[in-house]
Design a protein around this motif. Structure first.
Motif, mmCIF file in Angstrom:
data_model
loop_
_atom_site.group_PDB
_atom_site.id
_atom_site.type_symbol
_atom_site.label_atom_id
_atom_site.label_comp_id
_atom_site.label_asym_id
_atom_site.label_seq_id
_atom_site.Cartn_x
_atom_site.Cartn_y
_atom_site.Cartn_z
ATOM 1 N N VAL A 8 5.000 2.681 -1.085
ATOM 2 C CA VAL A 8 5.417 3.166 0.232
ATOM 3 C C VAL A 8 4.946 4.606 0.399
ATOM 4 C CG1 VAL A 8 7.367 3.631 1.754
ATOM 5 C CG2 VAL A 8 7.440 1.646 0.223
ATOM 6 N N VAL A 9 4.132 4.838 1.429
ATOM 7 C CA VAL A 9 3.604 6.170 1.709
ATOM 8 C C VAL A 9 3.946 6.553 3.137
ATOM 9 C CG1 VAL A 9 1.511 7.589 1.897
ATOM 10 C CG2 VAL A 9 1.701 5.869 0.075
ATOM 11 N N VAL A 10 4.477 7.770 3.300
ATOM 12 C CA VAL A 10 4.737 8.340 4.619
ATOM 13 C C VAL A 10 4.024 9.684 4.697
ATOM 14 C CG1 VAL A 10 6.958 7.164 4.969
ATOM 15 C CG2 VAL A 10 6.924 9.410 3.863
ATOM 16 N N ARG A 11 3.649 10.043 5.927
ATOM 17 C CA ARG A 11 2.999 11.335 6.165
ATOM 18 C C ARG A 11 3.543 11.941 7.444
ATOM 19 N NH1 ARG A 11 -1.880 8.775 4.144
ATOM 20 N NH2 ARG A 11 -2.458 9.834 2.240
ATOM 21 N N PRO A 12 3.659 13.268 7.478
ATOM 22 C CA PRO A 12 4.111 13.907 8.710
ATOM 23 C C PRO A 12 3.015 13.880 9.766
ATOM 24 C CG PRO A 12 3.611 15.565 7.057
ATOM 25 C CD PRO A 12 3.451 14.220 6.396
ATOM 26 N N GLY A 13 3.418 13.770 11.003
ATOM 27 C CA GLY A 13 2.470 13.866 12.101
ATOM 28 C C GLY A 13 1.552 12.679 12.229
ATOM 29 N N GLU A 14 0.546 12.884 13.016
ATOM 30 C CA GLU A 14 -0.393 11.810 13.339
ATOM 31 C C GLU A 14 -1.636 11.831 12.465
ATOM 32 O OE1 GLU A 14 -1.136 12.341 17.473
ATOM 33 O OE2 GLU A 14 0.961 12.084 18.000
ATOM 34 N N HIS A 15 -1.839 12.889 11.709
ATOM 35 C CA HIS A 15 -3.042 13.008 10.892
ATOM 36 C C HIS A 15 -2.851 12.253 9.587
ATOM 37 C CE1 HIS A 15 -4.512 15.926 13.718
ATOM 38 N NE2 HIS A 15 -3.381 16.598 13.594
ATOM 39 N N GLN A 16 -3.718 11.325 9.311
ATOM 40 C CA GLN A 16 -3.584 10.498 8.123
ATOM 41 C C GLN A 16 -4.379 11.044 6.935
ATOM 42 O OE1 GLN A 16 -1.249 8.135 8.089
ATOM 43 N NE2 GLN A 16 -0.866 8.936 10.115
ATOM 44 N N GLU A 37 1.773 3.208 4.511
ATOM 45 C CA GLU A 37 1.635 2.017 3.670
ATOM 46 C C GLU A 37 3.012 1.535 3.248
ATOM 47 O OE1 GLU A 37 -1.528 1.999 0.538
ATOM 48 O OE2 GLU A 37 -1.640 4.134 1.048
ATOM 49 N N ASP A 38 3.163 0.236 3.156
ATOM 50 C CA ASP A 38 4.358 -0.390 2.592
ATOM 51 C C ASP A 38 3.907 -1.734 2.041
ATOM 52 O OD1 ASP A 38 6.798 -1.376 1.846
ATOM 53 O OD2 ASP A 38 7.726 -1.214 3.824
ATOM 54 N N GLU A 39 3.457 -1.708 0.801
ATOM 55 C CA GLU A 39 2.882 -2.890 0.176
ATOM 56 C C GLU A 39 3.712 -3.321 -1.027
ATOM 57 O OE1 GLU A 39 0.224 -4.521 1.335
ATOM 58 O OE2 GLU A 39 0.032 -3.084 2.973
ATOM 59 N N PRO A 40 4.048 -4.614 -1.106
ATOM 60 C CA PRO A 40 4.781 -5.097 -2.285
ATOM 61 C C PRO A 40 3.892 -5.061 -3.524
ATOM 62 C CG PRO A 40 4.209 -6.911 -0.821
ATOM 63 C CD PRO A 40 3.769 -5.654 -0.134
ATOM 64 N N ARG A 41 4.512 -4.804 -4.659
ATOM 65 C CA ARG A 41 3.825 -4.802 -5.950
ATOM 66 C C ARG A 41 4.279 -6.032 -6.733
ATOM 67 N NH1 ARG A 41 0.064 -0.773 -5.716
ATOM 68 N NH2 ARG A 41 0.109 -0.686 -7.962
ATOM 69 N N THR A 79 -1.549 15.524 3.035
ATOM 70 C CA THR A 79 -0.770 15.099 1.880
ATOM 71 C C THR A 79 0.355 14.178 2.319
ATOM 72 O OG1 THR A 79 -1.271 17.168 0.756
ATOM 73 C CG2 THR A 79 0.607 15.919 -0.074
ATOM 74 N N GLY A 80 0.546 13.097 1.596
ATOM 75 C CA GLY A 80 1.610 12.151 1.894
ATOM 76 C C GLY A 80 2.665 12.144 0.811
ATOM 77 N N LEU A 81 3.787 11.525 1.140
ATOM 78 C CA LEU A 81 4.850 11.314 0.164
ATOM 79 C C LEU A 81 4.816 9.857 -0.281
ATOM 80 C CD1 LEU A 81 8.005 13.028 1.705
ATOM 81 C CD2 LEU A 81 6.591 13.846 -0.186
ATOM 82 N N LEU A 82 4.765 9.651 -1.581
ATOM 83 C CA LEU A 82 4.927 8.324 -2.147
ATOM 84 C C LEU A 82 6.412 8.168 -2.429
ATOM 85 C CD1 LEU A 82 3.875 5.680 -3.404
ATOM 86 C CD2 LEU A 82 3.696 6.948 -5.561
ATOM 87 N N LEU A 83 7.075 7.305 -1.678
ATOM 88 C CA LEU A 83 8.501 7.065 -1.871
ATOM 89 C C LEU A 83 8.648 6.081 -3.022
ATOM 90 C CD1 LEU A 83 9.600 6.779 1.867
ATOM 91 C CD2 LEU A 83 9.529 8.823 0.396
ATOM 92 N N ALA A 84 9.064 6.589 -4.172
ATOM 93 C CA ALA A 84 9.100 5.807 -5.404
ATOM 94 C C ALA A 84 10.549 5.516 -5.787
ATOM 95 C CB ALA A 84 8.402 6.576 -6.523
ATOM 96 N N ARG A 85 10.925 4.241 -5.739
ATOM 97 C CA ARG A 85 12.295 3.873 -6.102
ATOM 98 C C ARG A 85 12.521 4.132 -7.586
ATOM 99 N NH1 ARG A 85 13.485 -2.033 -5.218
ATOM 100 N NH2 ARG A 85 12.568 -2.152 -7.275
ATOM 101 N N ILE A 111 12.588 5.190 4.099
ATOM 102 C CA ILE A 111 11.644 5.017 5.216
ATOM 103 C C ILE A 111 12.321 5.388 6.531
ATOM 104 C CG2 ILE A 111 10.394 3.310 6.606
ATOM 105 C CD1 ILE A 111 9.807 1.829 3.922
ATOM 106 N N ARG A 112 13.542 4.902 6.750
ATOM 107 C CA ARG A 112 14.263 5.224 7.993
ATOM 108 C C ARG A 112 14.443 6.726 8.154
ATOM 109 N NH1 ARG A 112 16.940 0.668 6.889
ATOM 110 N NH2 ARG A 112 18.638 1.706 5.772
ATOM 111 N N PHE A 113 14.877 7.404 7.086
ATOM 112 C CA PHE A 113 15.096 8.848 7.183
ATOM 113 C C PHE A 113 13.803 9.580 7.515
ATOM 114 C CE2 PHE A 113 15.076 13.127 5.474
ATOM 115 C CZ PHE A 113 16.179 13.667 6.113
ATOM 116 N N TYR A 114 12.762 9.306 6.751
ATOM 117 C CA TYR A 114 11.513 10.063 6.938
ATOM 118 C C TYR A 114 10.821 9.734 8.254
ATOM 119 C CZ TYR A 114 12.102 12.311 2.544
ATOM 120 O OH TYR A 114 12.607 13.092 1.542
ATOM 121 N N THR A 115 10.921 8.500 8.715
ATOM 122 C CA THR A 115 10.257 8.161 9.982
ATOM 123 C C THR A 115 11.124 8.505 11.191
ATOM 124 O OG1 THR A 115 11.002 5.847 9.902
ATOM 125 C CG2 THR A 115 8.822 6.365 8.963
ATOM 126 N N GLU A 116 12.412 8.218 11.132
ATOM 127 C CA GLU A 116 13.269 8.438 12.297
ATOM 128 C C GLU A 116 13.781 9.879 12.381
ATOM 129 O OE1 GLU A 116 16.275 5.381 12.338
ATOM 130 O OE2 GLU A 116 14.754 3.794 12.210
#
Length: 131
Positions: free
Chosen positions: A42-50, A31-35, A53-59, A18-23
């Motif tokens: 955890v979902v991140v997307r580039p830019g302001e448009h929601q 999104e960052d929701e516990p399962r 396509t997003g990245l699901l950061l899957a541990r 999350i730090r790398f992709y956001t900062e």
């Protein structure tokens, strides 16, 4: 209408990803929701448009998935980050410590440079040429 909504990216640690992709890359944390199983959605997307396509950061779970961290595409560029201002984003990413594997190139299709994410996956930063 059909579209690719998410692409899973296997990561070692949610918070460092999350730090790398956001900062470093300037993505937005969507999104960052516990399962229930201790994982997180955890979902991140580039830019302001929601709606893009997003990245699901899957541990990674297990040895097979851990072995894929940083090499999901066999060493090829597998991800393409488009920008409307290559010079701005290239400079910002360099200042944030992003590792570029080459100097910027100007091709018929646009301005481009290959960089790697915190795990070593290869990306293109690309400003497409005007049509």
């Amino acid at each position: 209408m059909r579209r690719v909504a998410l692409v899973a990216l296997v990561v070692d640690d949610y918070d460092e990803a999350i730090r790398f992709y956001t900062e470093a890359l300037g993505f937005q944390l969507v999104e960052d929701e516990p399962r229930p199983d201790g994982a997180r959605w955890v979902v991140v997307r580039p830019g302001e448009h929601q709606d893009g396509t997003g990245l699901l950061l899957a541990r990674a779970k297990g040895d097979a998935q851990r072995a894929r961290i940083g090499d999901q595409t066999g060493g090829r560029v597998g991800f393409f980050l488009h920008t409307d201002d290559f010079a701005r984003d290239h400079a910002r990413m360099l200042a944030a410590g992003v590792t570029f594997l080459e100097e910027p190139r100007h091709e018929a299709y646009g301005s481009v440079a290959v960089f790697q994410d915190l795990y070593g996956n290869r990306w293109d930063l690309l400003q497409p040429a005007p049509q």
